[in-house]
Design a protein around this motif. Structure first.
Motif, short mmCIF file in Angstrom:
data_model
loop_
_atom_site.label_atom_id
_atom_site.label_comp_id
_atom_site.label_asym_id
_atom_site.label_seq_id
_atom_site.Cartn_x
_atom_site.Cartn_y
_atom_site.Cartn_z
N HIS A 69 0.51 -1.17 0.07
CA HIS A 69 0.04 0.21 0.16
C HIS A 69 0.90 1.15 0.14
O HIS A 69 0.58 2.30 -0.79
CB HIS A 69 -0.93 0.26 1.17
CG HIS A 69 -1.46 1.27 1.37
ND1 HIS A 69 -2.98 1.45 0.75
CD2 HIS A 69 -1.67 2.41 2.22
CE1 HIS A 69 -3.38 2.69 0.92
NE2 HIS A 69 -2.81 2.95 1.84
N GLU A 87 -6.51 -3.34 -3.71
CA GLU A 87 -7.41 -3.77 -2.71
C GLU A 87 -8.32 -2.45 -2.19
O GLU A 87 -8.02 -1.91 -0.96
CB GLU A 87 -6.83 -4.49 -1.49
CG GLU A 87 -7.83 -5.25 -0.55
CD GLU A 87 -7.24 -5.90 0.57
OE1 GLU A 87 -7.68 -5.98 1.81
OE2 GLU A 87 -6.34 -6.86 0.15
N PRO A 88 -9.42 -2.15 -2.75
CA PRO A 88 -9.93 -0.96 -2.52
C PRO A 88 -10.51 -1.03 -1.11
O PRO A 88 -11.01 -1.96 -0.64
CB PRO A 88 -11.21 -1.01 -3.44
CG PRO A 88 -10.78 -1.78 -4.47
CD PRO A 88 -9.88 -3.06 -3.92
N GLY A 89 -10.45 0.16 -0.17
CA GLY A 89 -11.12 0.22 1.07
C GLY A 89 -10.04 -0.27 2.29
O GLY A 89 -10.35 -0.39 3.45
N PHE A 90 -8.89 -0.81 1.76
CA PHE A 90 -7.92 -1.07 2.58
C PHE A 90 -7.54 0.09 3.41
O PHE A 90 -7.16 0.93 2.71
CB PHE A 90 -6.87 -1.73 1.88
CG PHE A 90 -5.48 -2.12 2.72
CD1 PHE A 90 -5.79 -3.45 3.45
CD2 PHE A 90 -4.55 -1.46 3.05
CE1 PHE A 90 -4.55 -3.93 4.39
CE2 PHE A 90 -3.43 -1.54 3.95
CZ PHE A 90 -3.47 -2.88 4.70
N GLU A 91 -7.22 -0.20 4.60
CA GLU A 91 -6.95 0.96 5.67
C GLU A 91 -5.72 0.77 6.52
O GLU A 91 -5.83 -0.29 7.29
CB GLU A 91 -8.18 1.55 6.43
CG GLU A 91 -9.39 2.08 5.59
CD GLU A 91 -10.47 2.64 6.56
OE1 GLU A 91 -10.19 2.70 7.67
OE2 GLU A 91 -11.31 3.06 6.17
N THR A 109 -5.79 -1.80 9.74
CA THR A 109 -4.97 -2.99 9.86
C THR A 109 -4.26 -3.09 11.05
O THR A 109 -4.04 -4.20 11.69
CB THR A 109 -4.36 -3.18 8.50
OG1 THR A 109 -5.39 -3.10 7.65
CG2 THR A 109 -3.65 -4.56 8.55
#
Length: 211
Positions: A184, A191-195, A199
Motif C-alpha cells: 500500500h 485492494e479498494p477500501g484497505f486502511e 489493519t
C-alpha cells in the motif's frame, strides 16, 4: 532439501531505517507519522532513556547501502516530517549518526511447515515485513507453543501437526497484512477500501490474544 528452493526470501520493495536516540520525557508511547505524500515514520520507546526513530523508503533492489552515508540519507527521506520527530531529526540525524538500514524481505511458505520430525519456525516459515512490528514476537511464540506441544507428548509428526494448527492462521495473518501495508505504501496494493490504521489496530488485537 525438504522444501526445495522455491520458497526463498523475496524482496518486498522497501527498506527500513532506524536510529537509536535518547528518549524525551514527552514520548510515552509509540508515535506514528503516516503520510500520503512521503515515507511513513515513527518513534519507538525502548527504555526510560532510550528510543529509536524509524522510517521506510521505497527501493528498487534489496542491495545494502554504504554505512558512511546512512545518516544523511535517512535525514533526507524524513526532511518533511514535523512535530517531535522533526525536532529529534534535526538534533540527532547528523551525517555521522549510527543508522541501521535493512531491505524488507518476506517468506511465503505454504502449509505444511513441518515434514516428518522437522519443523520450520519463525522467519524460516513466515518472515514478514516490519509494518506490524510482530516478527520477533511470532518467532518467540512459535518456540513457546512448540515446547508446550512437545510436553504434551506423542509422536513427532503428531506433535508438529498440533503445533501448526495453533500457529498457522495467526502467523499467516500477520505476514500477509504486513506485506499489504508495505505494498500500500508503494501504491501497489489493489485492494479498494484497505486502511492502514485499521489493519494496525487489528494486528495489535490479534497479537495480544492468547496463543
Amino acid at each position: 532439501d525438504l522444501w526445495g528452493t522455491e520458497y526463498r526470501a523475496k524482496f518486498a520493495g522497501q527498506g527500513a531505517w532506524r536510529c537509536n536516540v535518547p528518549r524525551p520525557r514527552e514520548l510515552e508511547q509509540v508515535w506514528l507519522y503516516l503520510r500520503e505524500d512521503g515515507p511513513n515514520a515513527g518513534l519507538m520507546p525502548l527504555a526510560d532513556d532510550l528510543m529509536y526513530m524509524w522510517c521506510t523508503s521505497n527501493e528498487d533492489s534489496a542491495d545494502w547501502k554504504d554505512s558512511a552515508v546512512l545518516g544523511r540519507e535517512m535525514r533526507n527521506i524524513v526532511s518533511k516530517v514535523g512535530g517531535l520527530y522533526g525536532e529529534l531529526r534535526d538534533r540527532y540525524l547528523t551525517d555521522d549518526a549510527v543508522v541501521v538500514y535493512r531491505p524488507f524481505e518476506y517468506v511465503d511458505l505454504p502449509s505444511p511447515w513441518h515434514k516428518g520430525s522437522v519443523v520450520l519456525i519463525g522467519d524460516a516459515s513466515h518472515a514478514a515485513t516490519a509494518h506490524l512490528a510482530q516478527g520477533a514476537a511470532m518467532a518467540m511464540e512459535d518456540a513457546v507453543v512448540l515446547g508446550d506441544e512437545v510436553a504434551k507428548g506423542g509422536a513427532a509428526p503428531d506433535v508438529l501437526e498440533r503445533w501448526e494448527e495453533r500457529r498457522y492462521a495467526r502467523c499467516r495473518w500477520i505476514a500477509e497484512n504486513s506485506l499489504k501495508i508495505c505494498r500500500h505504501e508503494q501504491g501497489k496494493l489493489n485492494e479498494p477500501g484497505f486502511e492502514v490504521m485499521a489493519t494496525m489496530i487489528e494486528g495489535r488485537k490479534r497479537a495480544m490474544a492468547p496463543i
